[in-house]
Design an enzyme around this catalytic site. Structure first.
Site, PDB file in Angstrom:
ATOM      1  CE  LYS A  13      20.972   3.096 -18.572  1.00 38.09           C
ATOM      2  NZ  LYS A  13      21.795   3.764 -17.543  1.00 38.09           N
ATOM      3  NE  ARG A  88      21.683  -1.861 -14.602  1.00 41.37           N
ATOM      4  CZ  ARG A  88      20.580  -1.116 -14.565  1.00 41.37           C
ATOM      5  NH1 ARG A  88      19.763  -1.084 -15.574  1.00 41.37           N
ATOM      6  NH2 ARG A  88      20.288  -0.399 -13.507  1.00 41.37           N
ATOM      7  NE  ARG A 127      17.677   9.551 -11.691  1.00 40.34           N
ATOM      8  CZ  ARG A 127      18.066   8.420 -12.284  1.00 40.34           C
ATOM      9  NH1 ARG A 127      18.293   8.406 -13.582  1.00 40.34           N
ATOM     10  NH2 ARG A 127      18.257   7.339 -11.588  1.00 40.34           N
ATOM     11  NE  ARG A 160      15.698   5.363  -9.392  1.00 47.99           N
ATOM     12  CZ  ARG A 160      16.285   4.824 -10.459  1.00 47.99           C
ATOM     13  NH1 ARG A 160      15.917   5.194 -11.678  1.00 47.99           N
ATOM     14  NH2 ARG A 160      17.227   3.926 -10.324  1.00 47.99           N
ATOM     15  NE  ARG A 171      21.413   3.220  -9.228  1.00 50.51           N
ATOM     16  CZ  ARG A 171      20.848   4.391  -9.531  1.00 50.51           C
ATOM     17  NH1 ARG A 171      20.767   5.346  -8.641  1.00 50.51           N
ATOM     18  NH2 ARG A 171      20.372   4.592 -10.732  1.00 50.51           N
TER      19      ARG A 171
HETATM   20  P1  AMP Z   1      17.532   1.721 -13.231  1.00 51.21           P
HETATM   21  O1  AMP Z   1      16.205   2.382 -13.089  1.00 51.21           O
HETATM   22  O2  AMP Z   1      17.796   1.224 -14.627  1.00 51.21           O
HETATM   23  O3  AMP Z   1      18.670   2.565 -12.701  1.00 51.21           O
HETATM   24  O4  AMP Z   1      17.477   0.394 -12.320  1.00 51.21           O
HETATM   25  C1  AMP Z   1      17.268   0.476 -10.931  1.00 51.21           C
HETATM   26  C2  AMP Z   1      17.615  -0.832 -10.254  1.00 51.21           C
HETATM   27  O5  AMP Z   1      16.802  -1.877 -10.782  1.00 51.21           O
HETATM   28  C3  AMP Z   1      19.042  -1.305 -10.467  1.00 51.21           C
HETATM   29  O6  AMP Z   1      19.948  -0.717  -9.563  1.00 51.21           O
HETATM   30  C4  AMP Z   1      18.878  -2.814 -10.222  1.00 51.21           C
HETATM   31  O7  AMP Z   1      18.752  -3.110  -8.854  1.00 51.21           O
HETATM   32  C5  AMP Z   1      17.528  -3.093 -10.875  1.00 51.21           C
HETATM   33  N1  AMP Z   1      17.665  -3.438 -12.314  1.00 51.21           N
HETATM   34  C6  AMP Z   1      17.176  -2.767 -13.389  1.00 51.21           C
HETATM   35  N2  AMP Z   1      17.471  -3.373 -14.550  1.00 51.21           N
HETATM   36  C7  AMP Z   1      18.188  -4.474 -14.211  1.00 51.21           C
HETATM   37  C8  AMP Z   1      18.818  -5.516 -14.956  1.00 51.21           C
HETATM   38  N3  AMP Z   1      18.781  -5.554 -16.302  1.00 51.21           N
HETATM   39  N4  AMP Z   1      19.463  -6.499 -14.262  1.00 51.21           N
HETATM   40  C9  AMP Z   1      19.508  -6.486 -12.914  1.00 51.21           C
HETATM   41  N5  AMP Z   1      18.966  -5.530 -12.160  1.00 51.21           N
HETATM   42  C10 AMP Z   1      18.307  -4.528 -12.787  1.00 51.21           C
END
Ligand code: AMP
Length: 214
Positions: A13, A88, A127, A160, A171
């Protein structure tokens, strides 16, 4: 074009949203990037969300909803935008509809990048993410030109915390339970575009462009 990108962690994404937002000339926001910056800065918000992120859980809805709402109010939504990593869950999706209704626009489409779980694990384990600008690389499939240095901004690349295997599994579970129902939400509104997310970056990008009529 007003778009959201859906898909499991590691579906691509972030990479695709950055390319598309540049080509379309519309702003994009990755809620995960915003939250990571808050954690790094040690702000009150950062302290609040740190634990959830480290465990691979969703941070509370009210936090992300207000982040997205503030951002949408600060841009010209009529000219278009792309959201990466939001919504989400179904509550976040329906709150987004409310915000857009209040701003007098509608979502154009929800783009779902479909990638199977075994491919996701392969991708996330290699990654690398830029600490400064959030750009993503892969040690094997999309390596940076210089070791651990971002091609775009020269920032430091790191793995990360939540790309560790145990957290990736968590996740993925959160994705299956909370985010997959969002697909039905948009399917019922005839806004869901399903894209095969397996393949090279350019190949997937072409599929997305074709699906949205570019
Ligand atoms: P990402 O970088 O999109 O994989 O997001 C990393 C982490 O940020 C996720 O595992 C959640 O803990 C938090 N996070 C990001 N976007 C959201 C969202 N829309 N709702 C809730 N938690 C989020």
């Amino acid at each position: 074009m007003r778009l959201v990108f859906l898909g499991p962690p590691g579906a691509g994404k972030g990479t695709q949203v950055k390319m598309l937002s540049k080509e379309l000339g519309v702003p994009s926001i990755a809620t995960g990037d915003v939250l990571r910056l808050e954690v790094a800065s040690g702000s009150e918000l950062g302290k609040l969300v740190k634990g959830y992120m480290e465990r691979g859980e969703l941070v509370p809805d009210d936090v992300v909803i207000s982040v997205v709402e503030k951002w949408l109010k600060g841009i010209d939504v009529k000219k278009g935008f792309i959201l990466d990593g939001y919504p989400r869950n179904v509550r976040q999706a329906s709150e987004l509809d409310r915000m857009l209704r209040e701003l007098g626009v509608e979502l154009t489409a929800a783009i779902y990048l479909n990638v199977p779980e075994d491919e996701i694990v392969r991708r996330l384990s290699g990654r690398l993410t830029c600490r400064a600008c959030g750009a993503v690389y892969h040690v094997e499939f999309n390596p940076p030109k210089e070791d651990l240095k971002c091609d775009l901004c020269g920032g430091e690349l790191y793995q990360r915390e939540d790309d560790r295997e145990d957290v990736v599994r968590r996740r993925f579970k959160v994705y299956t339970e909370s985010t997959r129902p969002v697909l039905d939400y948009y399917r019922e509104k005839s806004k869901l575009l399903v894209i095969d997310g397996v393949g090279g970056i350019e190949e997937v990008y072409e599929r997305i462009k074709r699906a949205i009529g570019l």
